[in-house]
Scaffold this motif. Sequence first.
Motif, PDB file in Angstrom:
ATOM      1  N   VAL A 177      13.597   0.597-156.054  1.00 14.22           N
ATOM      2  CA  VAL A 177      13.435   1.886-155.149  1.00 14.22           C
ATOM      3  C   VAL A 177      13.695   1.512-153.864  1.00 14.22           C
ATOM      4  O   VAL A 177      12.815   0.882-153.323  1.00 14.22           O
ATOM      5  CB  VAL A 177      12.377   2.621-155.507  1.00 14.22           C
ATOM      6  CG1 VAL A 177      12.563   4.062-154.666  1.00 14.22           C
ATOM      7  CG2 VAL A 177      12.477   3.199-156.967  1.00 14.22           C
ATOM      8  N   LYS A 314       7.932   6.351-151.483  1.00  6.93           N
ATOM      9  CA  LYS A 314       7.297   4.971-151.507  1.00  6.93           C
ATOM     10  C   LYS A 314       5.908   4.924-152.495  1.00  6.93           C
ATOM     11  O   LYS A 314       5.797   4.160-153.257  1.00  6.93           O
ATOM     12  CB  LYS A 314       7.004   4.503-150.423  1.00  6.93           C
ATOM     13  CG  LYS A 314       6.485   2.806-150.328  1.00  6.93           C
ATOM     14  CD  LYS A 314       6.717   2.333-148.810  1.00  6.93           C
ATOM     15  CE  LYS A 314       8.062   2.007-148.420  1.00  6.93           C
ATOM     16  NZ  LYS A 314       8.092   1.099-147.099  1.00  6.93           N
ATOM     17  N   ALA A 317       6.640   5.767-156.243  1.00 10.22           N
ATOM     18  CA  ALA A 317       7.356   4.947-156.775  1.00 10.22           C
ATOM     19  C   ALA A 317       6.535   3.518-157.211  1.00 10.22           C
ATOM     20  O   ALA A 317       6.634   2.707-157.959  1.00 10.22           O
ATOM     21  CB  ALA A 317       8.382   4.058-155.936  1.00 10.22           C
ATOM     22  N   ILE A 318       5.575   3.320-155.980  1.00  9.30           N
ATOM     23  CA  ILE A 318       4.546   2.137-156.141  1.00  9.30           C
ATOM     24  C   ILE A 318       3.783   2.373-157.141  1.00  9.30           C
ATOM     25  O   ILE A 318       3.498   1.525-158.161  1.00  9.30           O
ATOM     26  CB  ILE A 318       3.816   1.700-154.878  1.00  9.30           C
ATOM     27  CG1 ILE A 318       4.846   1.159-153.740  1.00  9.30           C
ATOM     28  CG2 ILE A 318       2.593   0.989-155.117  1.00  9.30           C
ATOM     29  CD1 ILE A 318       4.293   0.836-152.434  1.00  9.30           C
ATOM     30  N   GLN A 323       4.340  -2.645-156.544  1.00 14.59           N
ATOM     31  CA  GLN A 323       4.741  -2.771-155.191  1.00 14.59           C
ATOM     32  C   GLN A 323       5.948  -3.564-155.101  1.00 14.59           C
ATOM     33  O   GLN A 323       6.733  -3.530-154.362  1.00 14.59           O
ATOM     34  CB  GLN A 323       3.724  -3.677-154.417  1.00 14.59           C
ATOM     35  CG  GLN A 323       3.979  -4.127-152.987  1.00 14.59           C
ATOM     36  CD  GLN A 323       3.902  -2.709-151.973  1.00 14.59           C
ATOM     37  OE1 GLN A 323       2.862  -2.039-152.022  1.00 14.59           O
ATOM     38  NE2 GLN A 323       5.021  -2.518-151.377  1.00 14.59           N
ATOM     39  N   ARG A 325       8.623  -3.492-156.822  1.00 11.02           N
ATOM     40  CA  ARG A 325       9.750  -2.658-157.262  1.00 11.02           C
ATOM     41  C   ARG A 325      10.111  -1.793-155.918  1.00 11.02           C
ATOM     42  O   ARG A 325      11.246  -0.978-156.069  1.00 11.02           O
ATOM     43  CB  ARG A 325       9.390  -1.953-158.335  1.00 11.02           C
ATOM     44  CG  ARG A 325       9.516  -2.528-159.728  1.00 11.02           C
ATOM     45  CD  ARG A 325      10.617  -2.788-160.548  1.00 11.02           C
ATOM     46  NE  ARG A 325      11.327  -1.504-160.864  1.00 11.02           N
ATOM     47  CZ  ARG A 325      10.924  -0.809-161.950  1.00 11.02           C
ATOM     48  NH1 ARG A 325      10.069  -1.375-162.708  1.00 11.02           N
ATOM     49  NH2 ARG A 325      11.594   0.318-162.244  1.00 11.02           N
ATOM     50  N   VAL A 326       9.510  -1.959-154.824  1.00  9.88           N
ATOM     51  CA  VAL A 326       9.818  -0.953-153.782  1.00  9.88           C
ATOM     52  C   VAL A 326       9.949  -1.939-152.536  1.00  9.88           C
ATOM     53  O   VAL A 326       9.134  -2.149-151.422  1.00  9.88           O
ATOM     54  CB  VAL A 326       8.574   0.183-153.419  1.00  9.88           C
ATOM     55  CG1 VAL A 326       9.192   1.192-152.468  1.00  9.88           C
ATOM     56  CG2 VAL A 326       8.358   0.703-154.867  1.00  9.88           C
ATOM     57  N   TYR A 350      16.760   8.534-151.069  1.00 10.08           N
ATOM     58  CA  TYR A 350      16.558   7.086-151.621  1.00 10.08           C
ATOM     59  C   TYR A 350      17.191   6.562-152.298  1.00 10.08           C
ATOM     60  O   TYR A 350      18.223   7.345-153.125  1.00 10.08           O
ATOM     61  CB  TYR A 350      14.825   7.069-152.059  1.00 10.08           C
ATOM     62  CG  TYR A 350      14.664   7.880-153.450  1.00 10.08           C
ATOM     63  CD1 TYR A 350      14.952   7.270-154.524  1.00 10.08           C
ATOM     64  CD2 TYR A 350      14.189   9.138-153.371  1.00 10.08           C
ATOM     65  CE1 TYR A 350      14.721   7.771-155.813  1.00 10.08           C
ATOM     66  CE2 TYR A 350      14.358   9.726-154.463  1.00 10.08           C
ATOM     67  CZ  TYR A 350      14.627   9.082-155.949  1.00 10.08           C
ATOM     68  OH  TYR A 350      14.408   9.696-157.099  1.00 10.08           O
TER      69      TYR A 350
END
Length: 400
Positions: A177, A314, A317-318, A323, A325-326, A350
């Motif tokens: 992401v 962010k 998504a985290i 973490q 993956r971002v 995004y």
Amino acid sequence: MSFTFKGKANKILEEIIAFRRELHQNPELSGEEFETSLRIQEKLQMHAIPFKAGYAKTGILGIIRGSKRGGTVALRADIDALPITEQTGLEFASKTEGIMHACGHDSHAAMLLGAGMLLNEMKEELEGTILLVFQPAEEKSPVGGASAMMADGVFDEIKPDVIIGQHVWPDLEPGMVGVRPGSMMGNSDRFKLIIKGSGGHASMPHTTVDAIVVANQVITMLQTIVSRNIDPIKSAVVTVGKITGGVAHNVIADEVVIEGTVRTLSDEVKAQVKNRFIEVVEGTVSSMSGTVEIDYLDGYPATVNSEKWARRVKETAISMFGQNRVPEVAPSMAGEDFGRFLQAYPGVYYWLGCSIGEGQKPLHNPSFMLDEAIFSDGIELMSQLALDALSQIKTGGMND
């Protein structure tokens, strides 16, 4: 309300992938998405999601009203395709010659439908309203469908507190992401120059004004705008993408048409490039005894994310993916009609990584493909963002 959508998309994944493939096989150009719109409406009806249609001709607004009062979150997907002949070899490749979903809008529409399905199932627990915005004509720069939808009153009855857009991104590994505050995508302008000279016999150039030679000099001088007029720390691109001129090998051309695009990340640099562009073109052509018609089209504005809502994406998504993956991402100079929504309402745009790995082709390529395994991530992330945003609106958290 503490709730996670992680793993919730599995039960609808088969239907969503099938729908994406159906859209992929039947692409429609900007402003012509009539069958696409009808199929989305049929799907919304099938899953008892209320909607209104006809915005910008083919746009749709799904409306999921929670049983409790609260804020309003809009989720947006684009639905149009591109004038590209598909070369993927997929079993569900486009059946329409010369038209292809080469920018992933088929997947955007399908994932938004999926998020709507999940959110609608829990509407009795929702504190607020979720809007599903299916936008046409994203590829029709500089006009676009966002302004037309708003002009047609898409948000007149229910105004969003935040609008969120998701775009598949082949430069990121599947499921990654990418988001950042500030400029995410660039200003996207277009230009067309009609350079006129005076034609004649190829053996007698002294009696003519060679429009091809003038055009050549214009193209060369345009490259100096970025290299010699713009601060090297700031971003700008001037690209000539099309040249048309000449009628025969032994005739000096009296007219050349040049078309291209200007990309910038800030309005300040955009204005600087535009002003210098006109000065350079007019000055160069005049110095060579030609004339020029300049058609400079102000296109999509930069897609500028709110710091608060970029932080929301962010953190959500985290919490869902971890973490790693971002990653941190740089902005893209590509244009995006979503920027017009962000001029009117707070929000965030995004990227969702969709790379198939080795052999991945870029967006707008006739061989562009994506990893459909990301659909569960995209559906669940959009759904969770809607829920988390409603909660944030209620509590007033993460103030800028």
